[in-house]
Write an enzyme that holds these catalytic residues in place. Structure first.
Site, PDB file in Angstrom:
ATOM      1  CE1 TYR A  79      -4.141   2.003   6.387  1.00  0.00           C
ATOM      2  CE2 TYR A  79      -3.623  -0.343   6.337  1.00  0.00           C
ATOM      3  CZ  TYR A  79      -4.258   0.732   6.934  1.00  0.00           C
ATOM      4  OH  TYR A  79      -4.992   0.537   8.069  1.00  0.00           O
ATOM      5  CG  HIS A 129      -6.051   0.437   3.423  1.00  0.00           C
ATOM      6  ND1 HIS A 129      -6.319   1.758   3.167  1.00  0.00           N
ATOM      7  CD2 HIS A 129      -6.568   0.188   4.659  1.00  0.00           C
ATOM      8  CE1 HIS A 129      -6.972   2.291   4.189  1.00  0.00           C
ATOM      9  NE2 HIS A 129      -7.125   1.356   5.109  1.00  0.00           N
TER      10      HIS A 129
END
Length: 299
Positions: free
Chosen positions: A56, A105
């Site tokens: 991410y 995340h």
């Protein structure tokens, strides 16, 4: 009068903001942190690529087209081996006069999250964002009790009550409020007061997929709340500035609200007609993310 005046007035000139940088290695990230510092940012979120893995917030770990199509898996073991080491090296390269943040995340389970905190506890991170997913929030109490690393969570919370249990401890250090998702300014202001009572700082969510109007509303809360900590700085593309005149831009790492009545951001319908709506559900591809064993991973 400006929206912040309706909240009792400003307690600060503007909201300290953080920007995002990423890279394939520590040297590339450190160079980008230096460039952000030149633009006046004192807080920078850093994301590091993991070779051969979908990571991410960072490119460079795998073929970009394969990543876009979610043909590259998420590898939590590789993340744990690689990212803490890169973050530590970035800190060595950039020194102590910049606050560094990192976003997990929600891609780690509670056991892996504890391992990650152990590996990064000496780096001096301003906070680690979304170490766990909302459904694992009960584990924050244990993690917060054993680690000195500040924890930030909440951008996916859709009910202020989801914050209440975490604030009682308190089991987090920063509330990642996303005003449109939380239900608007009224519940957000109540939450800000509760954060102040418990010594938890606000770190509102603010990427470019939050509209300029929502950003202005968030900024009104930032500058009027004693609980404010730092604001994510959205970088809007030029069409957004055309459609939403008055869109706030960070200067020297600070977001400053205008004195215009209301939100201070307009909406130009004629300009909007010149920019057709893009294909919807572009983030649906995130739901295709898989682990190395083929099981579904949080995006």
């Amino acid at each position: 009068m400006p929206l912040y005046s309706l909240f009792g007035g400003r307690v600060r000139t503007g909201a300290e903001a953080y920007t995002h940088v990423d890279g394939a290695d520590a040297e590339e990230i450190a160079d980008k942190v230096g460039a952000a510092r030149q633009r006046g940012y004192r807080h920078v979120r850093i994301q590091a690529a993991v070779p051969g893995s979908d990571t991410y917030g960072a490119g460079g770990g795998a073929d970009p087209q394969a990543v876009r199509e979610r043909r590259v898996p998420w590898d939590s073991a590789a993340y744990l081996r690689t990212v803490p080491r890169v973050l530590a090296r970035v800190r060595e390269l950039v020194g102590e006069d910049v606050e560094l943040l990192h976003d997990v995340h929600e891609r780690l389970d509670p056991r892996q999250a504890a391992d990650f905190l152990r590996r990064v506890e000496d780096i001096g991170l301003y906070f680690v964002e979304d170490l766990l997913a909302p459904e694992d929030a009960a584990h924050f109490a244990r993690l917060h009790a054993v680690s000195p690393v500040p924890l930030a969570v909440g951008e996916l919370f859709s009910d202020p009550q989801q914050f209440v249990a975490l604030l009682r401890g308190p089991d987090i250090d920063f509330a990642r409020v996303r005003i449109p998702t939380l239900g608007g300014l009224t519940p957000a202001r109540k939450l800000a007061a509760l954060c102040e009572l418990h010594g938890v700082r606000l770190a509102p969510h603010g990427p470019a997929d939050v509209s300029p109007v929502a950003q202005a509303a968030t900024l009104a809360l930032d500058v009027s709340s004693q609980a404010f900590g730092v604001q994510e700085a959205a970088v809007f593309k030029e069409p957004a500035h055309e459609v939403f005149p008055g869109t706030v831009v960070a200067h020297d790492g600070l977001l400053v609200p205008s004195g215009v009545p209301g939100h201070g951001v307009g909406f130009d319908e004629a300009a909007a007609r010149r920019h057709p709506v893009p294909e919807p559900l572009g983030h649906d591809r995130w739901a295709l993310l898989r682990n190395t064993d083929g099981s579904v991973q949080r995006p």
